[in-house]
Design a protein around this motif. Structure first.
Motif, mmCIF file in Angstrom:
data_model
loop_
_atom_site.group_PDB
_atom_site.id
_atom_site.type_symbol
_atom_site.label_atom_id
_atom_site.label_comp_id
_atom_site.label_asym_id
_atom_site.label_seq_id
_atom_site.Cartn_x
_atom_site.Cartn_y
_atom_site.Cartn_z
ATOM 1 N N GLY B 7 29.386 25.767 99.760
ATOM 2 C CA GLY B 7 28.277 25.176 100.084
ATOM 3 C C GLY B 7 27.262 24.905 99.051
ATOM 4 O O GLY B 7 25.963 24.765 99.133
ATOM 5 N N GLY B 8 27.825 24.545 97.755
ATOM 6 C CA GLY B 8 26.989 23.983 96.670
ATOM 7 C C GLY B 8 26.465 25.279 95.854
ATOM 8 O O GLY B 8 25.655 25.414 94.812
ATOM 9 N N VAL B 9 26.787 26.518 96.460
ATOM 10 C CA VAL B 9 26.349 27.821 95.573
ATOM 11 C C VAL B 9 27.419 28.403 94.924
ATOM 12 O O VAL B 9 28.440 28.722 95.532
ATOM 13 N N LEU B 10 27.339 28.591 93.498
ATOM 14 C CA LEU B 10 28.274 29.186 92.717
ATOM 15 C C LEU B 10 27.758 30.522 92.696
ATOM 16 O O LEU B 10 26.865 30.935 92.155
ATOM 17 N N THR B 11 28.773 31.549 93.108
ATOM 18 C CA THR B 11 28.221 32.936 93.047
ATOM 19 C C THR B 11 29.248 33.821 91.870
ATOM 20 O O THR B 11 30.366 33.624 92.276
ATOM 21 N N ALA B 12 28.620 34.427 91.251
ATOM 22 C CA ALA B 12 29.307 35.204 90.127
ATOM 23 C C ALA B 12 28.994 36.643 90.440
ATOM 24 O O ALA B 12 27.884 37.120 90.456
ATOM 25 N N PHE B 13 30.297 37.271 90.897
ATOM 26 C CA PHE B 13 30.039 38.959 91.017
ATOM 27 C C PHE B 13 30.147 39.319 89.715
ATOM 28 O O PHE B 13 31.472 39.823 89.285
ATOM 29 N N ILE B 14 29.250 39.990 88.939
ATOM 30 C CA ILE B 14 29.716 40.673 87.797
ATOM 31 C C ILE B 14 29.584 42.063 87.852
ATOM 32 O O ILE B 14 28.962 42.644 88.447
ATOM 33 N N ASP B 15 30.749 42.597 87.156
ATOM 34 C CA ASP B 15 30.657 44.023 87.428
ATOM 35 C C ASP B 15 31.053 44.615 85.946
ATOM 36 O O ASP B 15 31.571 44.030 84.717
ATOM 37 N N GLY B 16 30.637 46.141 85.736
ATOM 38 C CA GLY B 16 30.968 46.818 84.516
ATOM 39 C C GLY B 16 29.437 46.592 83.811
ATOM 40 O O GLY B 16 28.646 46.627 83.983
ATOM 41 N N GLU B 17 29.786 46.882 82.445
ATOM 42 C CA GLU B 17 28.750 46.826 81.469
ATOM 43 C C GLU B 17 28.452 45.463 80.865
ATOM 44 O O GLU B 17 29.502 44.799 80.545
ATOM 45 N N ASP B 45 25.345 37.888 91.131
ATOM 46 C CA ASP B 45 25.458 39.116 91.674
ATOM 47 C C ASP B 45 25.550 40.201 90.874
ATOM 48 O O ASP B 45 26.617 40.467 90.231
ATOM 49 N N TYR B 46 24.498 41.035 90.699
ATOM 50 C CA TYR B 46 24.458 41.938 89.781
ATOM 51 C C TYR B 46 24.820 43.506 90.261
ATOM 52 O O TYR B 46 24.865 44.509 89.469
ATOM 53 N N SER B 47 25.101 43.489 91.496
ATOM 54 C CA SER B 47 25.329 44.733 92.245
ATOM 55 C C SER B 47 26.559 45.682 91.629
ATOM 56 O O SER B 47 26.569 46.649 91.725
ATOM 57 N N ASN B 78 20.561 41.573 93.806
ATOM 58 C CA ASN B 78 21.333 43.076 93.726
ATOM 59 C C ASN B 78 21.430 43.779 92.479
ATOM 60 O O ASN B 78 22.197 44.297 92.070
ATOM 61 N N ILE B 79 20.265 43.401 91.503
ATOM 62 C CA ILE B 79 20.187 44.056 90.418
ATOM 63 C C ILE B 79 20.015 45.744 90.682
ATOM 64 O O ILE B 79 18.935 45.961 91.372
ATOM 65 N N PRO B 80 20.750 46.486 90.140
ATOM 66 C CA PRO B 80 20.681 48.090 90.437
ATOM 67 C C PRO B 80 19.198 48.514 89.968
ATOM 68 O O PRO B 80 18.793 48.094 88.897
ATOM 69 N N ARG B 81 18.675 49.430 90.677
ATOM 70 C CA ARG B 81 17.441 49.809 90.676
ATOM 71 C C ARG B 81 17.148 50.484 89.194
ATOM 72 O O ARG B 81 16.173 50.329 88.665
ATOM 73 N N ASN B 82 18.125 51.235 88.707
ATOM 74 C CA ASN B 82 17.916 51.757 87.534
ATOM 75 C C ASN B 82 18.131 50.870 86.289
ATOM 76 O O ASN B 82 17.673 51.147 85.192
ATOM 77 N N LYS B 101 18.227 45.528 93.861
ATOM 78 C CA LYS B 101 18.904 46.106 94.959
ATOM 79 C C LYS B 101 18.098 47.132 95.635
ATOM 80 O O LYS B 101 17.525 48.136 95.150
ATOM 81 N N GLU B 102 18.048 47.044 97.089
ATOM 82 C CA GLU B 102 17.386 48.255 97.612
ATOM 83 C C GLU B 102 18.575 49.071 98.086
ATOM 84 O O GLU B 102 19.752 49.084 98.437
ATOM 85 N N ASP B 103 17.931 50.517 97.792
ATOM 86 C CA ASP B 103 19.041 51.630 97.808
ATOM 87 C C ASP B 103 18.980 52.049 99.481
ATOM 88 O O ASP B 103 18.470 51.935 100.073
#
Lengths: 147, 103
Positions: B7-17, B45-47, B78-82, B101-103
Motif C-alpha cells: 500500500g505504498g508503505v515500505l517498512t524496514a524491520f531493523i534488528d541488532g546493533e 521499525d526499530y523494535s 518502536n524505538i526501544p525506550r533505552n 516503544k511503549e513497554d
C-alpha cells in the motif's frame, strides 16, 4: 588521585572493533554494579569516541586506538580513548552539535552524545599527532558503592 | 533485516546493533529498495534494535533526505525506550512521525 583499578586495551582502527570496544569497557565497569542506564550511556559514549578515531583520526585507514579505563574512589570512572591520527584543528568547532565534516550519513552528534551521557568530556588534540578524549562519569549504581 | 512493501508503505524491520560498522549495509539495502519501489512512506521499525549510537540517527537523517527527494515521508516506530535519550538529543522528531516503544 590514584586509580583503584585500571584496564588498558589496544585495538586496530577497524569498524568491526567498535562493538568490541564498547562491550569490553562496559564489562570492566560492571564491577561497580552500574544501572542498565549507566552502562548504556557508557557503551554509547565509548562507541562515539572510538568511531571518531576511526572515521576522523585515521580517515578509515590503518592505526591503533588506545583505551584506558580507570576506576577511582567513590566509583568515579575515567575512560581515555586516544589515537595517533590526524588531530583536530578546531576542537570547539568539532564539538558543536550537528557539526560534521562528513556530510549526509554522519549526524554530527558524536560529541553531543558524549557530553550528555557522561559527566565530563575532555579533548586534547594536536594536528598531525593525534587526539585523546577523556570521558568521566560517577557510577551511582544499583547499590551503595562498595569501594 | 526484513523489508515489506504494501500500500505504498515500505517498512524496514531493523534488528541488532546500529553503529558506524553496521549502518552501511542497512543503508544500502533500504536505499536500493526505495529507488526500486518508490514508496510514499518509508517506515523504519526499530523494535529489534539492541544498541544504537548516533549512527542510528545518521541512518534516519540520510533516509529522510532520500525519501524527501522522492516526495515521500519518513516514519520511525518502536524505538526501544533505552535508546530514547539519543533520539531526544538529536531533535529528529521534526523530520516525521517518530515514536518510542511503549513497554
Amino acid at each position: 588521585m590514584k586509580a583503584i583499578n585500571t584496564m588498558k586495551l589496544e585495538i586496530e582502527s577497524r569498524s568491526v572493533n567498535e562493538s568490541f570496544a564498547r562491550v569490553a569497557v562496559a564489562s570492566f565497569i560492571s564491577q561497580l554494579d552500574p544501572t542498565i542506564e549507566e552502562l548504556g550511556d557508557i557503551r554509547t559514549a565509548v562507541s562515539e569516541a572510538v568511531t571518531n578515531s576511526i572515521v576522523h583520526g585515521y580517515k578509515e585507514g590503518k592505526g591503533k586506538i588506545y583505551i584506558t579505563v580507570s576506576i577511582f574512589e567513590n566509583a568515579k570512572v575515567t575512560i581515555k580513548i586516544r589515537d595517533k591520527g590526524c588531530g583536530i584543528e578546531n576542537i570547539e568547532e568539532a564539538m558543536q552539535p550537528l557539526f560534521t565534516t562528513m556530510g549526509g550519513e554522519r549526524s554530527g552528534l558524536g560529541f553531543a552524545v558524549m557530553e550528555s551521557f557522561m559527566d565530563k568530556v575532555k579533548v586534547n588534540s594536536v594536528v598531525g599527532k593525534g587526539t585523546s578524549v577523556t570521558l568521566e562519569k560517577k557510577i551511582n549504581g544499583r547499590f551503595v558503592t562498595k569501594w | 533485516m526484513k523489508l515489506e512493501f504494501s500500500g505504498g508503505v515500505l517498512t524496514a524491520f531493523i534488528d541488532g546493533e546500529i553503529d558506524h560498522h553496521t549502518a552501511p549495509s542497512i543503508r544500502e539495502t533500504i536505499d536500493k529498495t526505495i529507488l526500486q519501489d518508490k514508496p510514499d512512506v518509508l517506515r523504519l521499525d526499530y523494535s529489534g534494535v539492541t544498541f544504537m549510537d548516533s549512527s542510528g540517527i545518521g541512518l534516519i537523517m540520510g533516509r529522510y533526505k532520500l525519501i524527501s527527494s522522492c516526495s515521500g515521508k519518513i516514519e520511525v516506530i518502536n524505538i526501544p525506550r533505552n535508546m530514547a535519550k539519543v533520539v531526544k538529543l538529536s531533535g529528529i522528531e521534526r523530520l516525521g512521525r517518530i515514536t518510542i516503544k511503549e513497554d
